[in-house]
Design a protein around this motif. Structure first.
Motif, PDB file in Angstrom:
ATOM      1  N   UNK A   1      12.882 -68.825   6.096  1.00 56.27           N
ATOM      2  CA  UNK A   1      13.971 -67.877   6.358  1.00 56.27           C
ATOM      3  C   UNK A   1      13.694 -66.471   5.853  1.00 56.27           C
ATOM      4  N   UNK A   2      12.715 -66.303   4.956  1.00 54.10           N
ATOM      5  CA  UNK A   2      12.451 -65.010   4.342  1.00 54.10           C
ATOM      6  C   UNK A   2      13.422 -64.677   3.213  1.00 54.10           C
ATOM      7  N   UNK A   3      14.324 -65.612   2.876  1.00 53.42           N
ATOM      8  CA  UNK A   3      15.328 -65.396   1.838  1.00 53.42           C
ATOM      9  C   UNK A   3      14.697 -65.389   0.446  1.00 53.42           C
ATOM     10  N   UNK A   4      14.982 -64.350  -0.369  1.00 47.89           N
ATOM     11  CA  UNK A   4      14.502 -64.361  -1.754  1.00 47.89           C
ATOM     12  C   UNK A   4      15.308 -65.375  -2.563  1.00 47.89           C
ATOM     13  N   UNK A   5      14.632 -66.132  -3.402  1.00 51.86           N
ATOM     14  CA  UNK A   5      15.267 -67.141  -4.245  1.00 51.86           C
ATOM     15  C   UNK A   5      14.598 -67.133  -5.610  1.00 51.86           C
ATOM     16  N   UNK A   6      15.183 -67.886  -6.524  1.00 51.21           N
ATOM     17  CA  UNK A   6      14.539 -68.157  -7.793  1.00 51.21           C
ATOM     18  C   UNK A   6      14.268 -69.646  -7.840  1.00 51.21           C
ATOM     19  N   UNK A   7      13.123 -70.029  -8.389  1.00 52.43           N
ATOM     20  CA  UNK A   7      12.801 -71.436  -8.556  1.00 52.43           C
ATOM     21  C   UNK A   7      12.645 -71.707 -10.040  1.00 52.43           C
ATOM     22  N   UNK A   8      13.231 -72.813 -10.464  1.00 54.98           N
ATOM     23  CA  UNK A   8      13.201 -73.195 -11.867  1.00 54.98           C
ATOM     24  C   UNK A   8      12.444 -74.508 -11.982  1.00 54.98           C
ATOM     25  N   UNK A   9      11.343 -74.490 -12.730  1.00 50.46           N
ATOM     26  CA  UNK A   9      10.586 -75.714 -12.980  1.00 50.46           C
ATOM     27  C   UNK A   9      11.146 -76.358 -14.241  1.00 50.46           C
ATOM     28  N   UNK A  10      11.689 -77.564 -14.083  1.00 49.91           N
ATOM     29  CA  UNK A  10      12.274 -78.287 -15.206  1.00 49.91           C
ATOM     30  C   UNK A  10      11.141 -78.926 -15.984  1.00 49.91           C
ATOM     31  N   UNK A  11      11.101 -78.684 -17.299  1.00 52.14           N
ATOM     32  CA  UNK A  11       9.973 -79.133 -18.104  1.00 52.14           C
ATOM     33  C   UNK A  11      10.244 -80.360 -18.952  1.00 52.14           C
ATOM     34  N   UNK A  12      11.483 -80.798 -19.068  1.00 52.26           N
ATOM     35  CA  UNK A  12      11.767 -81.952 -19.916  1.00 52.26           C
ATOM     36  C   UNK A  12      12.301 -83.102 -19.073  1.00 52.26           C
ATOM     37  N   UNK A  13      11.799 -84.281 -19.327  1.00 53.62           N
ATOM     38  CA  UNK A  13      12.126 -85.448 -18.515  1.00 53.62           C
ATOM     39  C   UNK A  13      13.624 -85.744 -18.485  1.00 53.62           C
ATOM     40  N   UNK A  14      14.323 -85.630 -19.602  1.00 53.45           N
ATOM     41  CA  UNK A  14      15.761 -85.928 -19.611  1.00 53.45           C
ATOM     42  C   UNK A  14      16.534 -84.945 -18.749  1.00 53.45           C
ATOM     43  N   UNK A  15      16.197 -83.663 -18.824  1.00 53.66           N
ATOM     44  CA  UNK A  15      16.858 -82.668 -17.987  1.00 53.66           C
ATOM     45  C   UNK A  15      16.563 -82.934 -16.519  1.00 53.66           C
ATOM     46  N   UNK A  16      15.329 -83.261 -16.185  1.00 50.63           N
ATOM     47  CA  UNK A  16      14.947 -83.513 -14.799  1.00 50.63           C
ATOM     48  C   UNK A  16      15.721 -84.694 -14.228  1.00 50.63           C
ATOM     49  N   UNK A  17      15.813 -85.773 -14.971  1.00 50.44           N
ATOM     50  CA  UNK A  17      16.521 -86.957 -14.487  1.00 50.44           C
ATOM     51  C   UNK A  17      18.011 -86.680 -14.315  1.00 50.44           C
ATOM     52  N   UNK A  18      18.599 -85.934 -15.236  1.00 54.05           N
ATOM     53  CA  UNK A  18      20.023 -85.604 -15.165  1.00 54.05           C
ATOM     54  C   UNK A  18      20.306 -84.704 -13.963  1.00 54.05           C
TER      55      UNK A  18
END
Length: 109
Positions: free
Chosen positions: A54-71
């Motif tokens: 789409x050409x849309x600007x976004x932000x991407x967040x890489x989750x680094x902790x397993x508990x946060x990722x699963x939640x």
């Protein structure tokens, strides 16, 4: 799902880098050169990115902790449907290898 727990280190990623339908353009929360504070930085990395469909600007967040990722993964559909000016809008969830990436609207003009 199994996600790796990452230890903070300077990004060695080369830009631009594609992840799903998104292209990472630059890392935003490097250890130095930021005035945004360091609260929570051990849990995630932020990147300026673009949806290459789409050409849309976004932000991407890489989750680094397993508990946060699963939640986040478990509650993503509910979070994506939230429509409030008081809550951060979640656009997409992308998995690449053992990494979980959350896509949100760009907060950078």
């Amino acid at each position: 799902a199994h996600y790796q727990i990452l230890i903070f280190q300077r990004s060695r990623m080369r830009f631009p880098t594609s992840i799903g339908e998104y292209t990472l353009l630059e890392k935003l929360n490097e250890e130095s050169g930021t005035d945004r504070g360091n609260e929570g930085r051990e849990c995630f990395d932020e990147y300026r990115a673009m949806n290459h469909k789409t050409g849309e600007p976004v932000m991407m967040i890489k989750v680094k902790e397993i508990l946060n990722a699963e939640r986040i993964e478990a509650s993503f559909e509910s979070l994506k449907e939230c429509d409030s000016k008081y809550l951060l809008k979640y656009l997409d969830l992308v998995k690449k290898d053992d990494e979980l990436w959350v896509v949100i609207p760009s907060m950078i003009n």
